[in-house]
Design a protein around this motif. Sequence first.
Motif, mmCIF file in Angstrom:
data_model
loop_
_atom_site.group_PDB
_atom_site.id
_atom_site.type_symbol
_atom_site.label_atom_id
_atom_site.label_comp_id
_atom_site.label_asym_id
_atom_site.label_seq_id
_atom_site.Cartn_x
_atom_site.Cartn_y
_atom_site.Cartn_z
ATOM 1 N N GLY A 103 -50.625 16.978 41.095
ATOM 2 C CA GLY A 103 -49.902 17.697 42.142
ATOM 3 C C GLY A 103 -49.414 19.070 41.720
ATOM 4 O O GLY A 103 -48.993 19.861 42.567
ATOM 5 N N ASP A 104 -49.439 19.386 40.429
ATOM 6 C CA ASP A 104 -49.001 20.700 39.952
ATOM 7 C C ASP A 104 -49.953 21.789 40.421
ATOM 8 O O ASP A 104 -51.175 21.613 40.393
ATOM 9 N N LYS A 105 -49.376 22.925 40.847
ATOM 10 C CA LYS A 105 -50.189 24.105 41.143
ATOM 11 C C LYS A 105 -50.386 24.834 39.824
ATOM 12 O O LYS A 105 -49.425 25.063 39.093
ATOM 13 N N ILE A 106 -51.631 25.194 39.536
ATOM 14 C CA ILE A 106 -51.920 25.855 38.268
ATOM 15 C C ILE A 106 -52.625 27.172 38.513
ATOM 16 O O ILE A 106 -53.278 27.365 39.541
ATOM 17 N N ALA A 107 -52.515 28.057 37.534
ATOM 18 C CA ALA A 107 -53.165 29.365 37.588
ATOM 19 C C ALA A 107 -54.323 29.372 36.605
ATOM 20 O O ALA A 107 -54.347 28.597 35.638
ATOM 21 N N ALA A 108 -55.287 30.242 36.839
ATOM 22 C CA ALA A 108 -56.406 30.394 35.905
ATOM 23 C C ALA A 108 -55.837 30.799 34.546
ATOM 24 O O ALA A 108 -54.962 31.662 34.458
ATOM 25 N N GLY A 109 -56.297 30.154 33.476
ATOM 26 C CA GLY A 109 -55.837 30.460 32.131
ATOM 27 C C GLY A 109 -54.662 29.615 31.677
ATOM 28 O O GLY A 109 -54.268 29.670 30.514
ATOM 29 N N GLN A 110 -54.096 28.814 32.569
ATOM 30 C CA GLN A 110 -52.964 27.960 32.205
ATOM 31 C C GLN A 110 -53.454 26.806 31.340
ATOM 32 O O GLN A 110 -54.501 26.223 31.587
ATOM 33 N N THR A 111 -52.673 26.462 30.310
ATOM 34 C CA THR A 111 -53.034 25.352 29.428
ATOM 35 C C THR A 111 -52.833 24.035 30.151
ATOM 36 O O THR A 111 -51.763 23.766 30.690
ATOM 37 N N LEU A 112 -53.884 23.204 30.134
ATOM 38 C CA LEU A 112 -53.836 21.890 30.779
ATOM 39 C C LEU A 112 -53.606 20.781 29.761
ATOM 40 O O LEU A 112 -52.804 19.884 29.967
ATOM 41 N N VAL A 113 -54.365 20.843 28.646
ATOM 42 C CA VAL A 113 -54.347 19.793 27.633
ATOM 43 C C VAL A 113 -54.366 20.453 26.258
ATOM 44 O O VAL A 113 -55.021 21.475 26.069
ATOM 45 N N VAL A 114 -53.646 19.864 25.294
ATOM 46 C CA VAL A 114 -53.734 20.304 23.900
ATOM 47 C C VAL A 114 -54.516 19.227 23.162
ATOM 48 O O VAL A 114 -54.170 18.045 23.215
ATOM 49 N N LEU A 115 -55.582 19.659 22.503
ATOM 50 C CA LEU A 115 -56.509 18.748 21.845
ATOM 51 C C LEU A 115 -56.518 19.030 20.350
ATOM 52 O O LEU A 115 -56.585 20.188 19.935
#
Length: 153
Positions: A103-115
């Motif tokens: 449900g979060d609105k995200i922007a291009a380049g935003q970090t989604l996951v840290v691997l």
Amino acid sequence: MKDYSLKINGQNYDVQIDKVNETSTIAHVIVNGTPYEVEIAGAKGSVSTKPQVAPAPPEADSAQITPVTAVPSPRVAASAPASGYAVKCPLPGTVLSIKVAVGDKIAAGQTLVVLEAMKMENNIDADRAGVVKEILVQQGATVMEGDKLVVIG
């Protein structure tokens, strides 16, 4: 070859054990530059064989073979991904953290996951803006290259 300096009854000896034959009790030794063939008292010769590996039958599916010692990684139950764009894992690793929620609105380049991969932390960023529709992994999961991580709608 192993080198030793020995002192026996006050006399110094430089000893090199050159080769030990595993199938017998004979060792090739050099003492102060003089080669000797030495029998090892009390040793038993053994014949060791290398394990033979048979090829898998052609009908075997290697994707379904799981090592006995494998521990399943925690994953979210598999479901059909929601319609949208799936962000895929670029390299194998372990999910350290998930920086977004459904449900979060995200922007291009935003970090989604840290691997964690190759002992380094890698940020997996969104390459487009949108809303997080689905998260397909959870913290601690082991992921492979190409696995779907997050679906953006």
